[in-house]
Design a protein around this motif. Structure first.
Motif, PDB file in Angstrom:
ATOM      1  N   UNK A  14       2.960 -13.276 -13.243  1.00 27.22           N
ATOM      2  CA  UNK A  14       4.060 -12.921 -12.355  1.00 27.22           C
ATOM      3  C   UNK A  14       4.309 -11.412 -12.348  1.00 27.22           C
ATOM      4  N   UNK A  15       4.089 -10.762 -13.472  1.00 29.46           N
ATOM      5  CA  UNK A  15       4.228  -9.310 -13.512  1.00 29.46           C
ATOM      6  C   UNK A  15       3.149  -8.640 -12.665  1.00 29.46           C
ATOM      7  N   UNK A  16       1.927  -9.154 -12.743  1.00 27.27           N
ATOM      8  CA  UNK A  16       0.849  -8.611 -11.916  1.00 27.27           C
ATOM      9  C   UNK A  16       1.149  -8.820 -10.434  1.00 27.27           C
ATOM     10  N   UNK A  17       1.687  -9.995 -10.096  1.00 23.35           N
ATOM     11  CA  UNK A  17       2.062 -10.262  -8.712  1.00 23.35           C
ATOM     12  C   UNK A  17       3.137  -9.307  -8.232  1.00 23.35           C
ATOM     13  N   UNK A  18       4.135  -9.082  -9.071  1.00 25.15           N
ATOM     14  CA  UNK A  18       5.221  -8.183  -8.691  1.00 25.15           C
ATOM     15  C   UNK A  18       4.701  -6.771  -8.426  1.00 25.15           C
ATOM     16  N   UNK A  19       3.831  -6.292  -9.292  1.00 27.47           N
ATOM     17  CA  UNK A  19       3.293  -4.942  -9.110  1.00 27.47           C
ATOM     18  C   UNK A  19       2.455  -4.838  -7.839  1.00 27.47           C
ATOM     19  N   UNK A  20       1.603  -5.847  -7.609  1.00 27.11           N
ATOM     20  CA  UNK A  20       0.735  -5.814  -6.438  1.00 27.11           C
ATOM     21  C   UNK A  20       1.540  -5.907  -5.147  1.00 27.11           C
ATOM     22  N   UNK A 175      -5.374 -17.113 -19.525  1.00 27.09           N
ATOM     23  CA  UNK A 175      -5.073 -15.829 -18.892  1.00 27.09           C
ATOM     24  C   UNK A 175      -4.973 -14.756 -19.964  1.00 27.09           C
ATOM     25  N   UNK A 176      -5.644 -13.679 -19.744  1.00 28.13           N
ATOM     26  CA  UNK A 176      -5.617 -12.569 -20.687  1.00 28.13           C
ATOM     27  C   UNK A 176      -4.216 -11.969 -20.762  1.00 28.13           C
ATOM     28  N   UNK A 177      -3.784 -11.642 -21.970  1.00 28.75           N
ATOM     29  CA  UNK A 177      -2.488 -11.004 -22.155  1.00 28.75           C
ATOM     30  C   UNK A 177      -2.577 -10.074 -23.343  1.00 28.75           C
ATOM     31  N   UNK A 178      -1.464  -9.405 -23.624  1.00 32.81           N
ATOM     32  CA  UNK A 178      -1.464  -8.473 -24.755  1.00 32.81           C
ATOM     33  C   UNK A 178      -1.599  -9.208 -26.086  1.00 32.81           C
ATOM     34  N   UNK A 179      -1.240 -10.488 -26.115  1.00 37.01           N
ATOM     35  CA  UNK A 179      -1.353 -11.249 -27.361  1.00 37.01           C
ATOM     36  C   UNK A 179      -2.535 -12.213 -27.333  1.00 37.01           C
ATOM     37  N   UNK A 180      -3.205 -12.296 -26.201  1.00 37.03           N
ATOM     38  CA  UNK A 180      -4.352 -13.198 -26.040  1.00 37.03           C
ATOM     39  C   UNK A 180      -5.550 -12.327 -25.668  1.00 37.03           C
ATOM     40  N   UNK A 181      -6.189 -11.757 -26.675  1.00 34.87           N
ATOM     41  CA  UNK A 181      -7.240 -10.784 -26.435  1.00 34.87           C
ATOM     42  C   UNK A 181      -8.515 -11.457 -25.958  1.00 34.87           C
ATOM     43  N   UNK A 182      -9.368 -10.678 -25.347  1.00 37.87           N
ATOM     44  CA  UNK A 182     -10.596 -11.191 -24.749  1.00 37.87           C
ATOM     45  C   UNK A 182     -11.749 -10.287 -25.151  1.00 37.87           C
ATOM     46  N   UNK A 183     -12.430 -10.657 -26.228  1.00 39.31           N
ATOM     47  CA  UNK A 183     -13.502  -9.800 -26.732  1.00 39.31           C
ATOM     48  C   UNK A 183     -14.655  -9.690 -25.753  1.00 39.31           C
ATOM     49  N   UNK A 184     -14.809 -10.698 -24.891  1.00 40.89           N
ATOM     50  CA  UNK A 184     -15.890 -10.650 -23.921  1.00 40.89           C
ATOM     51  C   UNK A 184     -15.519  -9.973 -22.627  1.00 40.89           C
ATOM     52  N   UNK A 185     -14.275  -9.502 -22.519  1.00 36.69           N
ATOM     53  CA  UNK A 185     -13.759  -8.791 -21.368  1.00 36.69           C
ATOM     54  C   UNK A 185     -13.533  -9.654 -20.132  1.00 36.69           C
ATOM     55  N   UNK A 186     -14.398 -10.625 -19.883  1.00 38.14           N
ATOM     56  CA  UNK A 186     -14.213 -11.452 -18.685  1.00 38.14           C
ATOM     57  C   UNK A 186     -14.359 -12.943 -18.967  1.00 38.14           C
ATOM     58  N   UNK A 191      -4.998 -11.310 -15.122  1.00 41.22           N
ATOM     59  CA  UNK A 191      -3.848 -11.568 -14.257  1.00 41.22           C
ATOM     60  C   UNK A 191      -3.819 -10.712 -13.001  1.00 41.22           C
ATOM     61  N   UNK A 192      -4.330  -9.487 -13.078  1.00 44.51           N
ATOM     62  CA  UNK A 192      -4.395  -8.647 -11.884  1.00 44.51           C
ATOM     63  C   UNK A 192      -5.367  -9.221 -10.855  1.00 44.51           C
ATOM     64  N   UNK A 193      -6.478  -9.780 -11.338  1.00 46.94           N
ATOM     65  CA  UNK A 193      -7.455 -10.392 -10.438  1.00 46.94           C
ATOM     66  C   UNK A 193      -6.889 -11.659  -9.811  1.00 46.94           C
ATOM     67  N   UNK A 194      -6.131 -12.439 -10.598  1.00 53.12           N
ATOM     68  CA  UNK A 194      -5.490 -13.627 -10.039  1.00 53.12           C
ATOM     69  C   UNK A 194      -4.518 -13.221  -8.942  1.00 53.12           C
ATOM     70  N   UNK A 195      -3.743 -12.178  -9.192  1.00 54.51           N
ATOM     71  CA  UNK A 195      -2.771 -11.711  -8.200  1.00 54.51           C
ATOM     72  C   UNK A 195      -3.448 -11.327  -6.891  1.00 54.51           C
ATOM     73  N   UNK A 196      -4.634 -10.748  -6.989  1.00 52.92           N
ATOM     74  CA  UNK A 196      -5.380 -10.382  -5.776  1.00 52.92           C
ATOM     75  C   UNK A 196      -5.709 -11.626  -4.958  1.00 52.92           C
ATOM     76  N   UNK A 197      -6.038 -12.721  -5.628  1.00 52.67           N
ATOM     77  CA  UNK A 197      -6.312 -13.978  -4.929  1.00 52.67           C
ATOM     78  C   UNK A 197      -5.057 -14.519  -4.251  1.00 52.67           C
ATOM     79  N   UNK A 198      -3.910 -14.374  -4.892  1.00 49.78           N
ATOM     80  CA  UNK A 198      -2.655 -14.797  -4.265  1.00 49.78           C
ATOM     81  C   UNK A 198      -2.413 -13.994  -2.981  1.00 49.78           C
TER      82      UNK A 198
END
Length: 222
Positions: A14-20, A175-186, A191-198
């Protein structure tokens, strides 16, 4: 300036959506039960903040009275409780259904009333993997998300011919977050990419509308 209303606003998607949406020229309104957490995001995006329990009919009606001319409405709340079916607390199960499904109905109802009068608008309902496949010890969440998906399909069939776009987005993956890290990057959803789809759903021409979109990272099994 067009308006966008995000119900169940917080960190992540929702934060990514708000910014976009703010960057795309929308006046953004953020609604949540806990509004204190929204202050930094509101300062960043210029959004207004509204206290609202998404499962309370009176509060949802009041929210739309103040922000009811929104051209884009996103329903993002969810609540889950886990455990064996034989041991689940009925009150917790009821809360999951109220937040995931009943609250979605309240939002769609209020949005439809205003968008039908205007002749246009977009309603986006955030679903989950649980809305298409029920997992063990997660019956309440599956019940709520299956119901939300049914609401979206029914509303789309009713409202699309009247000029109102309704779409259900299946978020099939973490969904990647500051507390849910993603060592593989993708390997987690960005969330920003999801917002683009919205946003793409918002911009779809009405002669090629989608009622449902599934989004998952490339490594997710389905």
């Amino acid at each position: 300036m067009p308006k966008a209303l995000i119900i169940g606003a917080g960190d992540g998607l929702s934060a990514s959506l708000a910014r976009l949406l703010a960057r795309e020229g929308y006046a953004v309104a953020l609604a949540a039960r806990n509004t204190a957490k929204l202050a930094p995001l509101a300062a960043e995006t210029g959004a207004t903040i509204h206290a609202c329990d998404a499962a309370d009919a009176a509060q949802v009606a009041a929210l739309f009275t103040s922000e009811g001319d929104a051209e884009v409405v996103v329903y993002n709340p969810s609540y889950r409780t886990r455990g064996p079916i034989a041991e689940l607390d009925p009150a917790e199960v009821q809360k999951s259904l109220q937040v995931c499904a009943f609250g979605g109905f309240l939002a769609v109802r209020e949005a439809a009333r205003r968008m039908l009068a205007a002749g246009h608008g977009t309603i986006l309902l955030t679903g989950a993997s649980a809305g298409v496949k029920g997992y063990a010890q997660s019956a309440p969440f599956a019940m709520g998300k299956f119901a939300l998906r049914g609401l979206a399909q029914s509303a789309a069939r009713e409202l699309h011919p009247q000029g109102v776009h309704v779409a259900h987005i299946v978020i099939d993956g973490g969904i990647r977050s500051t507390v849910h890290t993603d060592s593989g990057q993708d390997s987690l959803l960005d969330p920003d990419a999801i917002a683009t789809n919205y946003l793409q759903l918002v911009r779809q021409p009405r002669n090629a509308w989608s009622w449902e979109l599934e989004i998952r990272p490339w490594v997710e099994k389905f």
